[in-house]
Motif scaffolding. Structure first.
Motif, PDB file in Angstrom:
ATOM      1  N   PHE A 182     -34.282 -74.531  27.774  1.00 26.52           N
ATOM      2  CA  PHE A 182     -33.492 -73.450  28.360  1.00 26.52           C
ATOM      3  C   PHE A 182     -34.410 -72.615  29.243  1.00 26.52           C
ATOM      4  O   PHE A 182     -35.390 -72.045  28.786  1.00 26.52           O
ATOM      5  N   ILE A 183     -34.073 -72.534  30.538  1.00 29.52           N
ATOM      6  CA  ILE A 183     -34.836 -71.716  31.481  1.00 29.52           C
ATOM      7  C   ILE A 183     -34.195 -70.346  31.603  1.00 29.52           C
ATOM      8  O   ILE A 183     -32.972 -70.224  31.696  1.00 29.52           O
ATOM      9  N   THR A 184     -35.015 -69.302  31.634  1.00 24.80           N
ATOM     10  CA  THR A 184     -34.501 -67.959  31.803  1.00 24.80           C
ATOM     11  C   THR A 184     -35.546 -67.071  32.457  1.00 24.80           C
ATOM     12  O   THR A 184     -36.745 -67.311  32.338  1.00 24.80           O
ATOM     13  N   HIS A 185     -35.070 -66.038  33.153  1.00 26.08           N
ATOM     14  CA  HIS A 185     -35.957 -64.977  33.629  1.00 26.08           C
ATOM     15  C   HIS A 185     -36.088 -63.870  32.591  1.00 26.08           C
ATOM     16  O   HIS A 185     -36.974 -63.014  32.696  1.00 26.08           O
ATOM     17  N   SER A 186     -35.204 -63.876  31.606  1.00 26.90           N
ATOM     18  CA  SER A 186     -35.097 -62.768  30.666  1.00 26.90           C
ATOM     19  C   SER A 186     -35.946 -63.009  29.421  1.00 26.90           C
ATOM     20  O   SER A 186     -35.707 -63.960  28.665  1.00 26.90           O
ATOM     21  N   VAL A 187     -36.906 -62.132  29.199  1.00 23.56           N
ATOM     22  CA  VAL A 187     -37.716 -62.221  27.980  1.00 23.56           C
ATOM     23  C   VAL A 187     -36.850 -61.968  26.760  1.00 23.56           C
ATOM     24  O   VAL A 187     -37.000 -62.620  25.714  1.00 23.56           O
ATOM     25  N   ASP A 188     -35.908 -61.017  26.865  1.00 22.53           N
ATOM     26  CA  ASP A 188     -34.988 -60.749  25.755  1.00 22.53           C
ATOM     27  C   ASP A 188     -34.230 -62.015  25.365  1.00 22.53           C
ATOM     28  O   ASP A 188     -34.105 -62.332  24.176  1.00 22.53           O
ATOM     29  N   GLU A 189     -33.719 -62.713  26.351  1.00 19.62           N
ATOM     30  CA  GLU A 189     -32.949 -63.925  26.084  1.00 19.62           C
ATOM     31  C   GLU A 189     -33.830 -65.002  25.447  1.00 19.62           C
ATOM     32  O   GLU A 189     -33.401 -65.704  24.532  1.00 19.62           O
ATOM     33  N   ALA A 190     -35.051 -65.120  25.927  1.00 20.39           N
ATOM     34  CA  ALA A 190     -35.967 -66.125  25.380  1.00 20.39           C
ATOM     35  C   ALA A 190     -36.241 -65.884  23.903  1.00 20.39           C
ATOM     36  O   ALA A 190     -36.216 -66.819  23.090  1.00 20.39           O
ATOM     37  N   VAL A 191     -36.477 -64.636  23.538  1.00 25.83           N
ATOM     38  CA  VAL A 191     -36.782 -64.304  22.139  1.00 25.83           C
ATOM     39  C   VAL A 191     -35.530 -64.444  21.277  1.00 25.83           C
ATOM     40  O   VAL A 191     -35.595 -64.908  20.134  1.00 25.83           O
ATOM     41  N   THR A 192     -34.385 -64.054  21.816  1.00 29.64           N
ATOM     42  CA  THR A 192     -33.138 -64.126  21.068  1.00 29.64           C
ATOM     43  C   THR A 192     -32.768 -65.555  20.725  1.00 29.64           C
ATOM     44  O   THR A 192     -32.340 -65.858  19.605  1.00 29.64           O
ATOM     45  N   MET A 193     -32.945 -66.470  21.678  1.00 29.21           N
ATOM     46  CA  MET A 193     -32.431 -67.825  21.526  1.00 29.21           C
ATOM     47  C   MET A 193     -33.441 -68.810  20.957  1.00 29.21           C
ATOM     48  O   MET A 193     -33.070 -69.736  20.239  1.00 29.21           O
ATOM     49  N   GLY A 194     -34.711 -68.655  21.305  1.00 26.34           N
ATOM     50  CA  GLY A 194     -35.654 -69.747  21.159  1.00 26.34           C
ATOM     51  C   GLY A 194     -36.388 -69.866  19.841  1.00 26.34           C
ATOM     52  O   GLY A 194     -36.535 -68.911  19.084  1.00 26.34           O
ATOM     53  N   ASP A 195     -36.892 -71.092  19.597  1.00 26.38           N
ATOM     54  CA  ASP A 195     -37.865 -71.353  18.539  1.00 26.38           C
ATOM     55  C   ASP A 195     -39.283 -71.231  19.079  1.00 26.38           C
ATOM     56  O   ASP A 195     -40.216 -70.865  18.355  1.00 26.38           O
ATOM     57  N   GLN A 196     -39.435 -71.572  20.357  1.00 27.39           N
ATOM     58  CA  GLN A 196     -40.737 -71.577  21.006  1.00 27.39           C
ATOM     59  C   GLN A 196     -40.530 -71.200  22.474  1.00 27.39           C
ATOM     60  O   GLN A 196     -39.522 -71.551  23.076  1.00 27.39           O
ATOM     61  N   ILE A 197     -41.505 -70.476  23.024  1.00 29.80           N
ATOM     62  CA  ILE A 197     -41.395 -69.998  24.401  1.00 29.80           C
ATOM     63  C   ILE A 197     -42.651 -70.381  25.163  1.00 29.80           C
ATOM     64  O   ILE A 197     -43.768 -70.085  24.721  1.00 29.80           O
ATOM     65  N   MET A 198     -42.468 -71.040  26.306  1.00 33.54           N
ATOM     66  CA  MET A 198     -43.582 -71.304  27.204  1.00 33.54           C
ATOM     67  C   MET A 198     -43.506 -70.337  28.374  1.00 33.54           C
ATOM     68  O   MET A 198     -42.498 -70.276  29.072  1.00 33.54           O
ATOM     69  N   VAL A 199     -44.582 -69.579  28.570  1.00 37.16           N
ATOM     70  CA  VAL A 199     -44.692 -68.692  29.725  1.00 37.16           C
ATOM     71  C   VAL A 199     -45.402 -69.464  30.833  1.00 37.16           C
ATOM     72  O   VAL A 199     -46.479 -70.023  30.620  1.00 37.16           O
ATOM     73  N   MET A 200     -44.787 -69.488  32.021  1.00 33.91           N
ATOM     74  CA  MET A 200     -45.377 -70.189  33.155  1.00 33.91           C
ATOM     75  C   MET A 200     -46.042 -69.209  34.110  1.00 33.91           C
ATOM     76  O   MET A 200     -45.643 -68.041  34.222  1.00 33.91           O
TER      77      MET A 200
END
Length: 269
Positions: free
Chosen positions: A198-216
């Motif tokens: 899942f690609i997003t610009h939103s850090v809030d969305e990334a934390v809400t949805m994800g198990d793991q987050i890659m910052v590019m």
């Protein structure tokens, strides 16, 4: 793209090594994605965040087979070979305007020759789960933007892909609709446990949805840091965001992302 059997020694659903994509034009060579490596287990809800122009969408399109890679490898461990490898949900409207909600949701199953009785059961289930049962006979122009994205979600899950690729699917929605769709997507994902990128610009969305987050990083897009999200599932969007540890993780990720956003802005000036 290379497919592997389930007994692959890697134990990964998706393994990416040294993935690079260059575009060549009259102005020269442009590196969109540079030497990205990932190892994503089956059932992982994997988020990618980064500044505009960092190659997030290009990376996703390479995984979907919509874009060729310049170098590197993509390996996907197949499960049931009777199912599609992936389905993709795009940022804008991607449903067919001449088809009803029902026909849009059933499209992938029909293309695969699934029996009518199975299509009826599957499509009915996902239209119910996305709150679209009453609109089965409606056309996209009769729906709001949020409802059209629900159709995209219903179609993707009904097609039962092994991997679900999502390119900022909620970015054009207002906050109320975005929050509702985030919760609905989490609820459906809890039932299916599909592997999601899942690609997003939103850090809030990334934390809400994800198990793991890659910052590019800013262009050229590289993997800067990989962050585990420690929150238990199932998740309730609003309750999660009220927790102090949620705010702490959002700040940590934004702190890693801030420099990249500033670099991207300097390039654009």
């Amino acid at each position: 793209m290379q497919n592997q059997d389930l007994d692959s020694a890697s134990g990964s659903k998706i393994r990416v090594k040294g993935l690079t994509k260059q575009f060549t034009s009259k102005g020269g060579t442009f590196v969109a994605v540079d030497d990205v490596s990932l190892d994503i287990p089956a059932g992982r809800f994997f988020m990618i965040v980064g500044p505009s122009g960092c190659g997030k969408t290009t990376l996703l399109r390479m995984l979907a087979g919509l874009e060729t890679r310049t170098s590197g490898s993509i390996e996907i461990t197949r499960g049931d070979t009777g199912r599609p490898v992936n389905s993709m949900i795009f940022q804008g409207d991607s449903i067919f305007p001449w088809m009803t909600v029902w026909d849009n949701a059933a499209y992938g199953l029909r293309m695969r020759g699934v029996p009518k009785a199975d299509i009826k059961e599957t499509v009915g289930h996902y239209l119910d789960r996305t709150g679209l049962s009453k609109f089965a006979g409606s056309y996209p122009h009769q729906l709001s933007g949020g409802m059209r994205q629900r159709v995209s979600i219903a179609r993707a899950f009904a097609n039962d892909p092994e991997i679900l690729l999502m390119d900022e699917p909620f970015s054009a929605l207002d906050e109320q609709n975005k929050t509702l769709l985030q919760q609905e997507l989490l609820r459906i994902w809890d039932e299916t446990k599909k592997t999601v990128l899942f690609i997003t610009h939103s850090v809030d969305e990334a934390v809400t949805m994800g198990d793991q987050i890659m910052v590019m990083t800013a262009q050229p897009g590289r993997a800067k840091v990989l962050i585990d999200v420690p929150f238990e599932r199932p998740r309730h969007v609003l309750e999660l965001r009220a927790r102090p540890e949620y705010g702490e993780l959002v700040y940590q990720i934004w702190d890693s992302l801030r420099e990249e956003v500033q670099r991207a802005q300097r390039v654009e000036e």
